[in-house]
Structures are given as C-alpha cells and as structure tokens.
Design an enzyme around this catalytic site. Structure first.
Site, PDB file in Angstrom:
ATOM      1  N   TYR A   1       0.550  -1.113   0.297  1.00  0.00           N
ATOM      2  CA  TYR A   1       0.143   0.129  -0.207  1.00  0.00           C
ATOM      3  C   TYR A   1       0.692   1.557   0.317  1.00  0.00           C
ATOM      4  O   TYR A   1       0.699   1.954  -1.133  1.00  0.00           O
ATOM      5  CB  TYR A   1      -0.845  -0.315   1.927  1.00  0.00           C
TER       6      TYR A   1
ATOM      7  N   ASP B   1      -4.242 -20.716 -46.947  1.00  0.00           N
ATOM      8  CA  ASP B   1      -3.140 -19.233 -46.202  1.00  0.00           C
ATOM      9  C   ASP B   1      -2.228 -19.728 -46.494  1.00  0.00           C
ATOM     10  O   ASP B   1      -1.617 -20.900 -45.689  1.00  0.00           O
ATOM     11  CB  ASP B   1      -4.296 -18.118 -46.202  1.00  0.00           C
TER      12      ASP B   1
HETATM   13  O1  LIG Z   1      -7.813   5.031   0.234  1.00  0.00           O
HETATM   14  P1  LIG Z   1      -6.792   5.801  -0.146  1.00  0.00           P
HETATM   15  O2  LIG Z   1      -5.375   5.755  -0.013  1.00  0.00           O
HETATM   16  O3  LIG Z   1      -6.974   6.757   1.992  1.00  0.00           O
HETATM   17  O4  LIG Z   1      -6.661   6.947  -0.894  1.00  0.00           O
HETATM   18  C1  LIG Z   1      -8.569   7.232  -0.853  1.00  0.00           C
HETATM   19  C2  LIG Z   1      -9.072   6.747  -3.148  1.00  0.00           C
HETATM   20  O5  LIG Z   1      -8.249   8.223  -3.005  1.00  0.00           O
HETATM   21  C3  LIG Z   1      -8.195   7.352  -5.046  1.00  0.00           C
HETATM   22  O6  LIG Z   1      -9.836   8.281  -5.046  1.00  0.00           O
HETATM   23  C4  LIG Z   1      -9.571   8.026  -7.120  1.00  0.00           C
HETATM   24  O7  LIG Z   1     -10.993   8.073  -7.126  1.00  0.00           O
HETATM   25  C5  LIG Z   1     -11.817   8.676  -7.011  1.00  0.00           C
HETATM   26  C6  LIG Z   1     -13.433   7.681  -7.134  1.00  0.00           C
HETATM   27  O8  LIG Z   1     -13.578   7.099  -8.761  1.00  0.00           O
HETATM   28  C7  LIG Z   1     -11.968  10.002  -8.256  1.00  0.00           C
HETATM   29  O9  LIG Z   1     -12.764  10.679  -7.894  1.00  0.00           O
HETATM   30  C8  LIG Z   1     -10.398  10.174  -7.846  1.00  0.00           C
HETATM   31  O10 LIG Z   1     -10.025  11.402  -8.874  1.00  0.00           O
HETATM   32  C9  LIG Z   1      -8.958   9.334  -7.362  1.00  0.00           C
HETATM   33  O11 LIG Z   1      -8.040   9.748  -7.189  1.00  0.00           O
HETATM   34  C10 LIG Z   1      -7.937   5.634  -5.067  1.00  0.00           C
HETATM   35  O12 LIG Z   1      -8.470   5.741  -6.554  1.00  0.00           O
HETATM   36  C11 LIG Z   1      -9.150   5.137  -3.606  1.00  0.00           C
HETATM   37  O13 LIG Z   1      -8.603   4.011  -4.507  1.00  0.00           O
HETATM   38  C12 LIG Z   1      -8.619   5.280  -2.682  1.00  0.00           C
HETATM   39  O14 LIG Z   1      -8.990   4.873  -2.162  1.00  0.00           O
END
Ligand SMILES: O=P(O)(O)OC[C@H]1O[C@H](O[C@H]2O[C@H](CO)[C@@H](O)[C@H](O)[C@H]2O)[C@H](O)[C@@H](O)[C@@H]1O
Ligand SMILES: O=c1ccn([C@@H]2O[C@H](COP(=O)(O)OP(=O)(O)O)[C@@H](O)[C@H]2O)c(=O)[nH]1
Length: 736
Positions: free
Chosen positions: A88, A508
């Site tokens: 992560y 072919d």
């Molecule tokens: O789980 P975290 O590491 O705390 O981060 C939070 C989420 O951030 C990201 O968000 C994205 O998805 C949104 C919805 O589709 C979009 O609007 C945004 O622009 C993106 O940055 C990330 O993709 C998630 O996996 C995280 O949970």
C-alpha cells in the site's frame, strides 16, 4: 444463484474492536453507494482489506472479525504490517500513484515493493478464487489490484472479469519508464472489460498496450491470442439525490438543530453579508494542487486588495497516506503557507484562511457545500474529483460558482464550470475575481446544465452501465464461442472428411501456415510446414491448394518439391500440378504501376519502417515495422488517396494484416478458389486463412464448405481457431 464479486483495496465498512467486542459500520463513500445494488441485491460479495493489520488483531478475535465481516456480505483479505508497507505505502502509493499522476520525480522503483505488490495481489486472488462459482462475475477496482484480473483469468477463464481504474492512466511516454510495465499491462489484460473515467486515459492505455506488448488494437478493443479485451470510458458520478436532499434539509435547519459548524458559518454570513466564502476540500495529496491554490489565493489578495476582509478561503485538508515521505513534506509546506498568508493579510476582525486538517462527518461537508459561494478545486492531476460534483449537487437554488482544474477528469463533463490551468497563478487569481463577481443569473444558468447531467448520470447509472457492458461482452463471447472449432466440432469434421470421396484443401500461407515475421522475405516454410503440406497432399483423393497473396516466384520456389496447386497474388496467377506452369487467371495489366508506385514510395519516405513489395500484377505497402499508431493513420490516409485514383482504373485496395495491396479489381481469392473447383466434384471443401483477403474465399465457396478463420475477429467463416500455432494440429487431424 449467479453472483457478482466486487473487489477493492478497502472493504466498504469500518470495523471497531472495543473490550473484545467487534462491530462494524458501513462507510459512506461514493463507491459503496454506487455499487450498493450490485453488492446487496444480487447475492453479491465484496472482497477487500478490512482495515486491520494482522499483527494487531488478537488471535482469539480472528473468527469473530470474519463473522462480522460476513454479515455485511463481505470477505476479508488479511494483510500483515509488512504487506501493507510494501504493497500500500510502497508500490501503490510510492510508485504507481506518482507515476500515474505525472509526478515521476516522486516515484520510487523498488524491487521489494514490487514483490510485495505481487504477493498481496496473489492474496486477493486466493480469496476471490475461494469464493467463485461457475458463471459468476468479478468487478475489480483500482490501481492497487492491477495484477488481479490476470491472476483470476488464468485460473478461471470461464469467469467474466471487469476492471475499473479510478485514477488517470498516463501517457505512453511516462508509463514506458516503469520497470514492470509489461507485467502491469498483462495483469490488466486478464479483464474482459477495462473501464476508465475519461477517453484520454483510455487512449493512453491502448497506446501503451500496442507499443509495449505489440497487440493489435482497433477502436476500443484489443485482440489477444485467445480473447478480445474491451476498453471503454465510464465517468463515475455521485449519489446526486443524497447530496441534493441533504442540502435541502440543511437549509431548513433551525437554530436548535443546526450543527456547530453551520451555526458558525451562518453567524459569519450575518456579520458580513457582502463577504464571500471560497471552499476547498481534498485529501492532503500533492496531486490536488493545494499549495498552488493557496499561492493563487495570495496573488488574488495582492492583485485585488479591495477584496481584503471580503473573502475567506475555507480549506479542508483530509489527512492521507501520512507514512509516505512526500505527504509529510506537503503537510509541513501547507502549514507554513497558511501561517504565512494568515500572518501577512489578517486584520483584527478577519483571517483570510480557515484551515481544517481533519476528516469531517457527512453533515459538516454539506454545511460547507451549501454555505460557500465559490468552490476552488485545482488539482494538478485527478482521476475524476467527486468533490466538484458534490458541490454542484448541493447548490439547490442553483447559485454558486465552481472553479475547476482542466486536469481533473470531472472537467470533461463540467464544461460550464470556470476551467483553469492549475499552474497558472495569474489566471486562477483572475478567475477567483470573475467567480465572485459573476451575476446570479449566469451562476444559475451554468449550474442548471451541470446539475441535470449529474442527476442523469449518477453513480448508480455508472455502475449499471459498466455491468451492462460486461454482460453484453459475455453474451457476445458466448456467441463467438459457438464458432470455435473445439474438440466435438473437430470430431464431426473428421467424420465428414472420412465419409467424403473427393477432397480439397485451400491453405492460406502468411498468418496461417506460417506465423508473421517482421521481414516477409524471412518467412519461408520450414521442414515442419513442408512435411505437413506434403502429407496432406499425399492423402488419397485429396488436392491441396496453397492460396496466397505472395508473388508467384516466391511461392513457386518455396513449394517446388511438392506437387500442390499454387495460387499467387490473391488469385492473379495459378500453377497447376499437371503442366507445372504459371498462367494468368484473368487478363491483367500493369499500366497503372507508374501512377500508383510513386504514391506508395512517398508514403514509404514519410513513414519509417514501411516498404513496397512489387509483385507481377500488384503493389503492396507493408507497415508491420512502423510505429503502430502512425502506421494505421498513414494506412487509412493512403487507402483513401488510392481509392480516389482507382475509380477509373479498375483497381481495388485490399487490407491485409499490416499491409495494403493495390491490384486489379476483378481478382480475389474467392473468385480464384470457386473457379478452381468449378469443374471438379468435390464433396469436402476446406479453406483456412487469417485476414481480410481470405474473407472473399469464406464468402464465395459453397455453403457446405468448411471455412476456418485463424483468430476470432468478425468473419464470414463457419468456424475459427484461436491461434496460428493451432493450425498445424488441426491439419494433422486429417493426416493421422
Ligand atoms: O484509500 P486512500 O489511500 O486513503 O485513498 C483514497 C482514494 O483515493 C483515490 O480516489 C480516486 O477515485 C475517485 C473516485 O473514482 C476519483 O474521483 C479520484 O480522482 C481518484 O483519485 C483512489 O483511487 C482510491 O482507491 C482511494 O481509496
Ligand atoms: O472530510 C471529508 C472530506 C471529503 N470526503 C469525501 O471524500 C471524497 C473525495 O473524493 P475525490 O474524488 O474528490 O478525491 P479522492 O480523495 O478520491 O482522490 C468525496 O466523496 C468527499 O465527499 C469525506 O468523506 N470526508
């Protein structure tokens, strides 16, 4: 009962452990809302990390935790501290996140991170596979799980797999620098459908796939050896009704029912009715452009001092990924910037920035959305940005101005916002002024458009659209499979062959008997191919015809030792077995060569990697070695130019596999093959080929002919086999 499995890094719930008791509360995020119908109403299951680090959970509570998780139709993937750090904080947020948001200088390429990412994706795969039943569908979410589609598809090819990327997909020039680029692309290509927020992300992905893996992509599909992967954009929406109804209710609160924050905001408005509040909400992330935003606000106060004491920036920064170095540094930078600007401009009765570093409960978010006249959302890069949409949804009286960065996916759908470049401080400062001074009628006009769009394409519609597309791909796939030459169909074919008296095989060459190579001159048949053709030709009452686009000399040389019929140049020339001489199947001329050849030459000069193949009666322009996009673009251009010139010259343009061929209009493989069998009574006609030139054969041969396409793109053939490598096995069936 068939079910859908949703897989995301985090489960849509919060676990609380207190005095040995485990309880859960649902999380209120947009994804959880959007997927509610998929998750809850169809016997669904959500798989993800439950938020607990393995070492922190008392071993006696492990089963209780899983029981509570299960009650919410969820299943946990257990992560150790090591997993979490490497997967992560490490690969997901220290490698992929910066790379995919164009912050290349922040990215760390560490093999340990990569190993951890692989290991955790495998852990997810294990839980998914344990819960899969025949006919189920899997929908995987986001950049933390990009290897998962392949891990599932390899084990369960029968299962329909969807993947949605919530962040941008970067341009090829950025993506190509990642050391594990092939593995990531192959991981994603395990899905049947890959979704992105915008068309730009989709085309970046397609470009990387064709340039890095060399797969053929056309429009929005990628043809793999044994499957087709569809790629499409689905801009994620919000739960519009929820935001708008909470906003309405919020306006009706009385003094006693108002939240503390709402009271303070109202109080501020009452005290300074002409003052405006500018809202900024995001996770504290370097992609969100928070520092630039504050600096642009400072520039605004410097440039337009008449607004001192008349505006306030209300800034909510939600703590995020605070273990990653750049996030810690950013926190310090923002703290200092806020301190400096507040120190520089504050008066006894006014502070220019109200800064909250925390996460706020939903009702407080609504308080902010409804009270602030302007929303200033200026990410440097953002996959979508839901805050922008939520702000507009909460403006129930349609007042309010949204200033939005062009670099947010949301900008593609929110054209009526004031769109800015997040790196242009002067522009942002001027746009803040424009927003503050915008007449109410103009505000309402803009918000009305945006609201009606957000209402229509809400998060449920987004999820429904994705699932419907995945289902339709599955149906098409099932239909295509009815043409696959599988074991049973092969057995029946063999039976027919055995019962027949007079057989003919049209084979072919390139892409069928022989796989493609970059240089066509190096594609001569090896001993294996020659033996196969020889053995087939030696079968009793069986005639073999090699039918190819190749020139007569090459074909004649390659098969000089085997008495087979040869048809060259797509049917222009034929050599029978008896007299062993080439002859023209139709009257031909080459008067047009001097007109067409210089044009092809011009395209060779302009398109590196392409070349002309000059045959007796046709000219071919090959572009297999050219840049894939440029090659396709020039091929379309060239064929249009030639089509115009061919009208009065009786010419036709053939589209082969990475080749365009110009030849006389009245000859093609279909005509050559049917003419060849006219006088003989064949009761078993077999034809196999791989490209568009072979389609003439599939269309023109008698209805009961066994026509086989190599590859699974649309075809008039009755059957298909998946790969060129399977051709030899298929033909050997008749020999044994
Ligand atoms: O789980 P975290 O590491 O705390 O981060 C939070 C989420 O951030 C990201 O968000 C994205 O998805 C949104 C919805 O589709 C979009 O609007 C945004 O622009 C993106 O940055 C990330 O993709 C998630 O996996 C995280 O949970
Ligand atoms: O204190 C807060 C601030 C924001 N949000 C929510 O967090 C989400 C942020 O999503 P966005 O797409 O704007 O950015 P991300 O953080 O996913 O990159 C939005 O739904 C906000 O309503 C929240 O739940 N609590």
């Amino acid at each position: 009962m068939l079910k859908t499995l949703i897989v995301s890094n985090r489960l849509p719930l919060q676990l609380n452990i207190k005095n040995g008791k485990v309880s859960s509360s649902p999380s209120v995020g947009g994804l959880a809302t959007g997927l509610k119908s998929v998750h809850k109403e169809s016997n669904g299951l959500w798989i993800g990390w439950n938020g607990l680090i393995q070492e922190d959970v008392d071993s006696q509570l492990v089963n209780t935790v899983e029981k509570v998780v299960k009650e919410q139709q969820c299943a946990s993937v257990t992560l150790s501290k090591d997993d979490f750090d490497g997967f992560y904080y490490g690969f997901s947020n220290h490698t992929i996140w910066p790379m995919f948001h164009y912050f290349m200088e922040y990215a760390k390429f560490s093999n340990d991170y990569w190993e951890s990412y692989k290991r955790v994706n495998e852990k997810f795969a294990q839980v998914v596979l344990e819960n899969l039943e025949e006919g189920d569908t899997v929908w995987i979410h986001d950049y933390q799980l990009m290897l998962l589609p392949q891990l599932i598809k390899e084990k369960r090819p029968d299962v329909s797999v969807g993947f949605f990327l919530h962040i941008p997909f970067p341009s090829f020039e950025v993506f190509r620098t990642i050391p594990w680029r092939e593995q990531i692309l192959n991981g994603l290509l395990g899905a049947d459908l890959i979704g992105f927020h915008t068309y730009d992300y989709e085309r970046h992905f397609l470009s990387s796939v064709s340039r890095i893996l060399g797969y053929a992509t056309s429009f929005n599909s990628i043809t793999l050896a044994d499957r087709v992967v569809t790629v499409d954009s689905f801009p994620m929406g919000i739960d519009y009704e929820k935001f708008s109804s909470f906003a309405k209710a919020n306006q009706q609160q009385t003094d006693t029912t108002q939240s503390e924050l709402q009271r303070r905001l109202y109080h501020h408005q009452e005290e300074t009715p002409e003052a405006k509040m500018i809202l900024s909400i995001d996770r504290l992330d370097y992609t969100k452009g928070i520092a630039n935003r504050i600096k642009a606000y400072e520039r605004f106060l410097e440039k337009y001092p008449e607004y001192i004491e008349k505006v306030r920036l209300v800034m909510l920064a939600v703590p995020s990924r605070s273990n990653v170095k750049q996030y810690k540094r950013l926190k310090k930078e923002i703290d200092e910037l806020v301190g400096r600007i507040n120190g520089k401009f504050a008066t006894v009765s006014w502070t220019p920035i109200w800064y909250f570093y925390r996460s706020m409960p939903f009702t407080n978010l609504i308080d902010l959305y409804t009270s602030c006249e302007v929303a200033l959302i200026t990410p440097i890069r953002d996959g979508m940005n839901l805050v922008a949409k939520e702000y507009v949804a909460c403006r129930t009286d349609q007042t309010g101005v949204l200033i939005l960065s062009e670099m947010a996916g949301a900008a593609k759908e929110m054209n009526e916002a004031l769109l800015i470049n997040p790196n242009d401080m002067e522009l942002i400062a001027d746009t803040i002024k424009e927003a503050i001074e915008m007449p109410v009628s103009e505000q309402k006009k803009r918000n009305k458009y945006m609201q009606s769009r957000l209402k229509r394409y809400n998060v449920e519609k987004w999820a429904e659209d994705f699932m419907n597309k995945l289902k339709s791909i599955k149906r098409t796939e099932e239909l295509v499979k009815t043409k696959l030459l599988n074991f049973n169909r092969k057995e029946k074919l063999l039976q027919r062959y055995k019962e027949s008296k007079n057989r003919i095989f049209f084979l072919d060459y390139d892409g069928t008997l022989r796989g493609f190579v970059n240089n066509p001159n190096e594609a001569s048949p090896d001993e294996k191919i020659l033996n196969l053709v020889r053995s087939l030709n030696n079968l009793p009452r069986t005639e073999v015809v090699i039918i190819s686009g190749r020139d007569a000399d090459t074909l004649g040389e390659w098969f000089k030792d085997i008495p087979v019929v040869l048809i060259a140049e797509h049917g222009v020339l034929k050599k029978n077995v008896v007299d062993n001489k080439w002859f023209l199947t139709e009257a031909m001329n080459t008067d047009w060569f001097p007109t067409i050849e210089p044009i092809l030459q011009k395209y060779v000069d302009r398109t590196p990697g392409t070349f002309i193949e000059k045959k007796k009666y046709s000219l071919a322009w090959h572009y297999r070695k050219a840049d894939p996009d440029l090659g396709e673009q020039r091929a379309t251009e060239l064929s249009n130019v030639i089509k115009e010139l061919s009208i009065n010259r009786g010419l036709s343009v053939l589209y082969g596999n990475k080749v365009i061929e110009v030849k006389s209009m009245n000859v093609h493989k279909g005509k050559a093959a049917t003419n060849h069998i006219l006088s003989s009574e064949k009761d078993f006609v077999f034809a196999i080929g791989d490209d568009w030139t072979d389609e003439f054969m599939f269309q023109d041969l008698p209805e009961d002919a066994v026509t086989v396409k190599v590859g699974r793109v649309n075809t008039a053939a009755r059957y298909y086999i998946e790969r060129q490598e399977d051709v030899a096995d298929l033909l050997s069936l008749f020999i044994s």
